[in-house]
Design a protein around this motif. Structure first.
Motif, PDB file in Angstrom:
ATOM      1  N   ALA A 234       9.376   7.366  -7.428  1.00 34.28           N
ATOM      2  CA  ALA A 234       9.951   7.677  -7.596  1.00 34.28           C
ATOM      3  C   ALA A 234      10.787   7.439  -9.373  1.00 34.28           C
ATOM      4  O   ALA A 234       9.789   6.802  -9.697  1.00 34.28           O
ATOM      5  CB  ALA A 234      11.084   7.297  -7.178  1.00 34.28           C
ATOM      6  N   SER A 235      11.223   8.176 -10.570  1.00 32.88           N
ATOM      7  CA  SER A 235      11.502   7.677 -11.325  1.00 32.88           C
ATOM      8  C   SER A 235      12.529   7.918 -11.851  1.00 32.88           C
ATOM      9  O   SER A 235      13.409   8.647 -10.801  1.00 32.88           O
ATOM     10  CB  SER A 235      10.992   8.647 -12.693  1.00 32.88           C
ATOM     11  OG  SER A 235      10.537   9.828 -12.074  1.00 32.88           O
TER      12      SER A 235
ATOM     13  N   HIS B  62       0.892  -1.361  -0.254  1.00 29.50           N
ATOM     14  CA  HIS B  62       0.035  -0.120  -0.079  1.00 29.50           C
ATOM     15  C   HIS B  62       0.723   1.512  -0.335  1.00 29.50           C
ATOM     16  O   HIS B  62       1.737   1.266   0.603  1.00 29.50           O
ATOM     17  CB  HIS B  62      -0.789   0.372   0.766  1.00 29.50           C
ATOM     18  CG  HIS B  62      -1.943   0.851   1.622  1.00 29.50           C
ATOM     19  ND1 HIS B  62      -1.310   2.107   1.740  1.00 29.50           N
ATOM     20  CD2 HIS B  62      -2.905   0.872   1.322  1.00 29.50           C
ATOM     21  CE1 HIS B  62      -2.863   2.662   1.546  1.00 29.50           C
ATOM     22  NE2 HIS B  62      -3.704   1.844   0.519  1.00 29.50           N
ATOM     23  N   ALA B  63       0.409   1.972  -0.605  1.00 32.77           N
ATOM     24  CA  ALA B  63       1.130   3.469  -1.038  1.00 32.77           C
ATOM     25  C   ALA B  63       1.714   4.166   0.446  1.00 32.77           C
ATOM     26  O   ALA B  63       2.524   4.575   0.932  1.00 32.77           O
ATOM     27  CB  ALA B  63      -0.078   4.464  -1.864  1.00 32.77           C
ATOM     28  N   LEU B  64       0.462   3.798   1.936  1.00 31.95           N
ATOM     29  CA  LEU B  64       1.283   4.323   2.788  1.00 31.95           C
ATOM     30  C   LEU B  64       2.558   3.438   3.245  1.00 31.95           C
ATOM     31  O   LEU B  64       2.744   4.063   4.157  1.00 31.95           O
ATOM     32  CB  LEU B  64       0.093   4.587   3.863  1.00 31.95           C
ATOM     33  CG  LEU B  64      -1.057   6.036   3.959  1.00 31.95           C
ATOM     34  CD1 LEU B  64      -2.350   5.923   4.765  1.00 31.95           C
ATOM     35  CD2 LEU B  64      -0.439   7.205   3.406  1.00 31.95           C
ATOM     36  N   ASP B  65       2.311   2.069   3.386  1.00 34.25           N
ATOM     37  CA  ASP B  65       3.177   1.210   3.964  1.00 34.25           C
ATOM     38  C   ASP B  65       5.033   1.781   3.241  1.00 34.25           C
ATOM     39  O   ASP B  65       5.571   1.266   4.207  1.00 34.25           O
ATOM     40  CB  ASP B  65       3.271  -0.309   3.357  1.00 34.25           C
ATOM     41  CG  ASP B  65       2.346  -0.881   4.581  1.00 34.25           C
ATOM     42  OD1 ASP B  65       1.675  -0.427   5.099  1.00 34.25           O
ATOM     43  OD2 ASP B  65       1.223  -1.507   3.034  1.00 34.25           O
ATOM     44  N   ILE B  66       4.718   2.389   1.558  1.00 32.82           N
ATOM     45  CA  ILE B  66       5.782   2.904   1.356  1.00 32.82           C
ATOM     46  C   ILE B  66       6.465   3.705   1.836  1.00 32.82           C
ATOM     47  O   ILE B  66       7.638   4.137   1.855  1.00 32.82           O
ATOM     48  CB  ILE B  66       5.420   2.824  -0.175  1.00 32.82           C
ATOM     49  CG1 ILE B  66       4.724   1.902  -1.227  1.00 32.82           C
ATOM     50  CG2 ILE B  66       6.731   3.889  -0.942  1.00 32.82           C
ATOM     51  CD1 ILE B  66       5.587   1.015  -0.572  1.00 32.82           C
ATOM     52  N   LEU B  67       5.885   5.196   2.797  1.00 30.83           N
ATOM     53  CA  LEU B  67       5.832   6.234   3.569  1.00 30.83           C
ATOM     54  C   LEU B  67       6.121   5.653   4.815  1.00 30.83           C
ATOM     55  O   LEU B  67       6.119   6.761   5.266  1.00 30.83           O
ATOM     56  CB  LEU B  67       4.450   7.412   3.102  1.00 30.83           C
ATOM     57  CG  LEU B  67       4.348   7.621   1.394  1.00 30.83           C
ATOM     58  CD1 LEU B  67       2.864   8.473   1.131  1.00 30.83           C
ATOM     59  CD2 LEU B  67       6.003   8.048   1.099  1.00 30.83           C
TER      60      LEU B  67
ATOM     61  N   ALA C   5      13.952  11.601  -9.195  1.00 29.36           N
ATOM     62  CA  ALA C   5      12.903  12.193  -9.010  1.00 29.36           C
ATOM     63  C   ALA C   5      11.704  11.777  -8.628  1.00 29.36           C
ATOM     64  O   ALA C   5      11.551  10.434  -9.219  1.00 29.36           O
ATOM     65  CB  ALA C   5      12.651  12.938 -10.647  1.00 29.36           C
ATOM     66  N   VAL C   6      11.235  12.870  -8.344  1.00 31.68           N
ATOM     67  CA  VAL C   6       9.457  12.166  -7.429  1.00 31.68           C
ATOM     68  C   VAL C   6       8.594  11.858  -8.721  1.00 31.68           C
ATOM     69  O   VAL C   6       8.229  12.663 -10.326  1.00 31.68           O
ATOM     70  CB  VAL C   6       9.204  13.237  -6.743  1.00 31.68           C
ATOM     71  CG1 VAL C   6       7.491  13.346  -6.412  1.00 31.68           C
ATOM     72  CG2 VAL C   6       9.732  13.758  -5.176  1.00 31.68           C
ATOM     73  N   ASP C   7       7.763  11.011  -8.359  1.00 29.11           N
ATOM     74  CA  ASP C   7       7.276  10.244  -9.156  1.00 29.11           C
ATOM     75  C   ASP C   7       5.719  10.483  -9.012  1.00 29.11           C
ATOM     76  O   ASP C   7       5.256   9.983  -7.723  1.00 29.11           O
ATOM     77  CB  ASP C   7       6.889   8.957 -10.033  1.00 29.11           C
ATOM     78  CG  ASP C   7       6.064   8.317 -10.865  1.00 29.11           C
ATOM     79  OD1 ASP C   7       5.054   9.250 -10.938  1.00 29.11           O
ATOM     80  OD2 ASP C   7       6.100   7.295 -11.583  1.00 29.11           O
ATOM     81  N   PRO C   8       4.861  11.437  -9.949  1.00 26.25           N
ATOM     82  CA  PRO C   8       3.615  11.686  -8.556  1.00 26.25           C
ATOM     83  C   PRO C   8       2.312  10.811  -8.876  1.00 26.25           C
ATOM     84  O   PRO C   8       1.660  10.858  -7.564  1.00 26.25           O
ATOM     85  CB  PRO C   8       2.624  12.922  -9.402  1.00 26.25           C
ATOM     86  CG  PRO C   8       3.225  12.612 -10.718  1.00 26.25           C
ATOM     87  CD  PRO C   8       4.673  11.982 -10.918  1.00 26.25           C
ATOM     88  N   ARG C   9       2.857   9.653  -9.370  1.00 27.36           N
ATOM     89  CA  ARG C   9       1.683   8.300  -9.263  1.00 27.36           C
ATOM     90  C   ARG C   9       1.768   8.191  -7.249  1.00 27.36           C
ATOM     91  O   ARG C   9       0.726   7.573  -7.056  1.00 27.36           O
ATOM     92  CB  ARG C   9       2.380   7.691 -10.577  1.00 27.36           C
ATOM     93  CG  ARG C   9       1.558   7.607 -11.435  1.00 27.36           C
ATOM     94  CD  ARG C   9       2.299   6.539 -12.142  1.00 27.36           C
ATOM     95  NE  ARG C   9       3.949   6.152 -12.209  1.00 27.36           N
ATOM     96  CZ  ARG C   9       4.245   5.255 -11.575  1.00 27.36           C
ATOM     97  NH1 ARG C   9       3.039   3.840 -12.794  1.00 27.36           N
ATOM     98  NH2 ARG C   9       5.321   5.005 -11.440  1.00 27.36           N
ATOM     99  N   GLY C  10       2.354   7.796  -6.798  1.00 24.80           N
ATOM    100  CA  GLY C  10       2.635   7.148  -5.762  1.00 24.80           C
ATOM    101  C   GLY C  10       1.519   8.573  -4.710  1.00 24.80           C
ATOM    102  O   GLY C  10       0.437   7.534  -3.732  1.00 24.80           O
ATOM    103  N   LEU C  11       2.482   9.377  -4.805  1.00 24.58           N
ATOM    104  CA  LEU C  11       1.432  10.139  -3.708  1.00 24.58           C
ATOM    105  C   LEU C  11       0.739  10.481  -4.076  1.00 24.58           C
ATOM    106  O   LEU C  11      -0.606  11.213  -3.097  1.00 24.58           O
ATOM    107  CB  LEU C  11       2.815  11.446  -4.032  1.00 24.58           C
ATOM    108  CG  LEU C  11       4.389  11.847  -3.723  1.00 24.58           C
ATOM    109  CD1 LEU C  11       4.794  12.724  -4.333  1.00 24.58           C
ATOM    110  CD2 LEU C  11       4.268  11.711  -2.532  1.00 24.58           C
TER     111      LEU C  11
ATOM    112  N   VAL D 230      12.634   0.210  -4.135  1.00 28.30           N
ATOM    113  CA  VAL D 230      10.919  -0.427  -3.891  1.00 28.30           C
ATOM    114  C   VAL D 230      10.351   1.199  -3.930  1.00 28.30           C
ATOM    115  O   VAL D 230       9.907   1.178  -4.658  1.00 28.30           O
ATOM    116  CB  VAL D 230      10.754   0.195  -1.956  1.00 28.30           C
ATOM    117  CG1 VAL D 230       9.803   0.415  -1.472  1.00 28.30           C
ATOM    118  CG2 VAL D 230      11.017  -1.295  -2.208  1.00 28.30           C
ATOM    119  N   LEU D 231      11.098   2.269  -4.183  1.00 26.44           N
ATOM    120  CA  LEU D 231      10.215   3.717  -4.362  1.00 26.44           C
ATOM    121  C   LEU D 231       9.721   3.467  -5.724  1.00 26.44           C
ATOM    122  O   LEU D 231       8.482   4.273  -6.435  1.00 26.44           O
ATOM    123  CB  LEU D 231      11.214   4.819  -4.311  1.00 26.44           C
ATOM    124  CG  LEU D 231      10.729   5.245  -2.934  1.00 26.44           C
ATOM    125  CD1 LEU D 231      12.128   6.319  -2.745  1.00 26.44           C
ATOM    126  CD2 LEU D 231       9.626   5.938  -1.927  1.00 26.44           C
TER     127      LEU D 231
END
Length: 88
Positions: free
Chosen positions: A57-58, A2-7, A69-75, A50-51
């Motif tokens: 991340a891309s 889950h996205a929050l598990d990543i964060l 760089a940040v990839d906005p999909r996960g956020l 993992v990111l």
């Protein structure tokens, strides 16, 4: 995952902070993270993987360097999950 598990991991959150303003090389990220968290370069590489794999991340090659760089999909996934709770 889950996205929050990543964060939920402080190392991954810190990596996102480091790349929030633009691309950073894997080497520069590893240097900061190793200094701040006392983990090895291979461990940092695992966090970057993992990111990348979960859309946070891309990466693009530039010569021998890999720029992250940040990839906005996960956020966006994390934000979508949190949206119903904004009323509180």
């Amino acid at each position: 995952m889950h996205a929050l598990d990543i964060l939920g991991d402080p190392v991954r959150r810190r990596i996102l902070e480091l790349i929030a303003d633009g691309e950073e090389s894997a080497g520069d990220i590893a240097a900061v993270i190793s200094e701040e968290f006392g983990i090895s370069q291979p461990a940092v590489s695992q966090h970057l993987r993992v990111l990348r794999e979960h859309g946070f991340a891309s990466v693009r090659p530039e010569g021998t360097r890999r720029l992250y760089a940040v990839d906005p999909r996960g956020l966006q996934q994390a934000s979508a999950w949190l949206t119903p709770f904004e009323r509180f």
